[in-house]
Design an enzyme around this catalytic site. Structure first.
Site, PDB file in Angstrom:
ATOM      1  N   CYS A 237      51.762  38.902  23.566  1.00  0.00           N
ATOM      2  CA  CYS A 237      50.438  39.248  25.203  1.00  0.00           C
ATOM      3  C   CYS A 237      51.198  38.867  26.228  1.00  0.00           C
ATOM      4  O   CYS A 237      51.661  37.553  26.378  1.00  0.00           O
ATOM      5  CB  CYS A 237      49.486  39.340  24.573  1.00  0.00           C
TER       6      CYS A 237
ATOM      7  N   CYS B  57      48.531  36.002  27.898  1.00  0.00           N
ATOM      8  CA  CYS B  57      48.968  35.327  26.919  1.00  0.00           C
ATOM      9  C   CYS B  57      49.712  34.103  28.235  1.00  0.00           C
ATOM     10  O   CYS B  57      49.663  33.108  28.252  1.00  0.00           O
ATOM     11  CB  CYS B  57      48.748  35.125  25.783  1.00  0.00           C
TER      12      CYS B  57
END
Length: 454
Positions: free
Chosen positions: A374, A377
């Site tokens: 991600c 993230c």
């Protein structure tokens, strides 16, 4: 990394130049006509600066009020903004680098800056000069650059009449890394940790003072990782001045240009280049991690030559690394792990379930629910690791729980997972985890959240 450079005759002293002064000066200067052919006149002009790492400390509402809601509503992503820049990228697909540079400077004014380190970036500065618009330049000094690179920086400053302001790594972090692992640990366990300390974190601080940045990335630089670089995009990794998802725009004017054409342009315009290029160096980074390449070798083969070709990125452009075909969620194991630090505990599902059961904990726990593929993230990796270092030994455990794949349904039902990343605080004396409600994932915001609620 450096600071903004906007055209001005005002003398500069340090990085305390005010934002309001820079903005008004920039607007006034944009009205002036500039003779592009008069290189001598342009080279005598100076540029005024403002700190790139100037962060906003305004708070529209108190943390206590916001934190009183245990389950915050999901924050909607700004899809419209992403789509706008995707359309702009398509529109500029056949544009020249000069046209792209002009558009970038026109759109963002003194809130955009050129990231400068090597040959492609000298070309960017030359294009910026040719637009006639004020521009800003910044650079990273990792402390391990070649002497020839520092001489290039000096030559560029003199050529363009600018003052590059540099961003440096945190001295305490560098000291800890070297004392614990030695000067050349990256030869044994990979370059990512060193690059994170010396390059990625300083870059993150610098970009927090901008709304957009300009890079010299090209698709042909590294076919394994950069083959799909767009002309312009919402930065998928770093945050800008306003903070949160979509707060920084990234411009790559040279994305569709081949390396040979860049060099022809540099020779034609007679601009400074790094003396190491004449010795066989093509892609130049830190001295211990860069070497010349042989005829026929790709330019990135001279960087981190002891590692696999797919790992030849330092983290500055992680968001542009090409993924394999197929959905990332379906094969997360192929992606490099993140949040790796001695101060971040990796929790298993059993560990998380134990946290959920405990009502009187001896210590508070801060847990990020993440997926390593991600980009959001990845964007908060540096700040989360830094937060863990600051909280070490202060009664708060910092942890991570990989919540994609087979753990995703459990995380949705039991851990309030809505999107990645989701951050939870398990206070010492509270039966339920408190969900972090903001898109602002910088160290100061996270620290305030923890201190008010633990």
């Amino acid at each position: 990394m450096a600071l903004a450079v906007t055209s001005s005759s005002t003398a500069i002293s340090g990085s305390s130049f005010s934002r309001s002064g820079a903005s008004s000066e920039s607007k006034a200067l944009q009205i002036c006509s500039i003779r592009l052919s008069d290189r001598t006149h342009l080279s005598q002009r100076r540029y005024s600066m403002k700190p790139l790492n100037a962060e906003s400390h305004s708070r529209s509402e108190s943390w206590v009020t916001r934190a009183s809601t245990l389950i915050a509503p999901e924050v909607e992503e700004k899809e419209g903004e992403v789509e706008d820049f995707e359309q702009l990228a398509k529109k500029l697909e056949d544009a020249s680098p000069l046209e792209i540079m002009d558009k970038a400077l026109e759109k963002f004014g003194d809130e955009i800056a050129i990231a400068f380190s090597g040959a492609e970036d000298v070309a960017l500065i030359e294009y910026a000069r040719l637009t006639g618009k004020p521009f800003r330049v910044f650079s990273l000094d990792t402390g391990r650059l070649n002497p020839e690179t520092y001489r290039l920086f000096d030559a560029v400053e003199k050529q363009y009449g600018i003052r590059i302001e540099y961003m440096f790594p945190d001295a305490v972090e560098v000291q800890a890394l070297v004392r614990n692992k030695g000067l050349f640990s990256f030869y044994e366990d990979g370059h990512q940790e060193c690059c994170r300390v010396r390059k990625v974190r300083p870059l993150r601080r610098a970009l927090k003072g901008l709304k957009a940045w300009i890079t010299g990335q090209r698709k042909d630089q590294s076919p394994g990782t950069r083959s799909e670089i767009p002309i312009v995009q919402v930065d998928p990794v770093f945050e800008g001045l306003d903070g949160g998802v979509g707060s920084l725009v990234k411009w790559n004017p040279l994305a569709n240009v081949e390396g040979a054409d860049v060099w022809n342009f540099l020779r034609t315009m007679d601009v400074p280049v790094n003396a190491l290029h004449a010795q066989g160096y093509v892609s130049i980074g830190c001295e211990p991690c860069t070497r010349p390449v042989l005829p026929g070798q790709h330019e990135r083969e001279g960087r981190w030559w002891w590692e696999d070709a797919k790992a030849k990125e330092c983290g500055l452009h992680k968001g542009n690394i090409k993924e394999e075909d197929g959905a990332a969620d379906s094969k997360p194991a192929a992606v490099q792990e993140i949040f790796e630090s001695n101060n971040v505990v990796a929790l298993s599902r059993g560990g998380v379930e134990n946290l959920l059961k405990l009502e009187n904990r001896k210590e508070a726990w801060l847990v990020v629910l993440y997926a390593p593929w991600c980009p959001f993230c990845q964007a908060m990796e540096a700040s989360y690791v830094e937060l863990a270092e600051k909280l070490a030994g202060k009664g708060v455990k910092v942890a991570k729980f990989r919540a994609d794949g087979e753990q995703k349904e459990f995380a949705k039902q039991e851990l309030q997972l809505g999107s990645f990343p989701t951050i939870l605080l398990f206070p010492k004396r509270a039966p339920r985890a408190i969900k972090y409600p903001s898109e602002h994932r910088d160290v100061d915001s996270l620290m305030s959240f923890v201190n008010l609620l633990r």
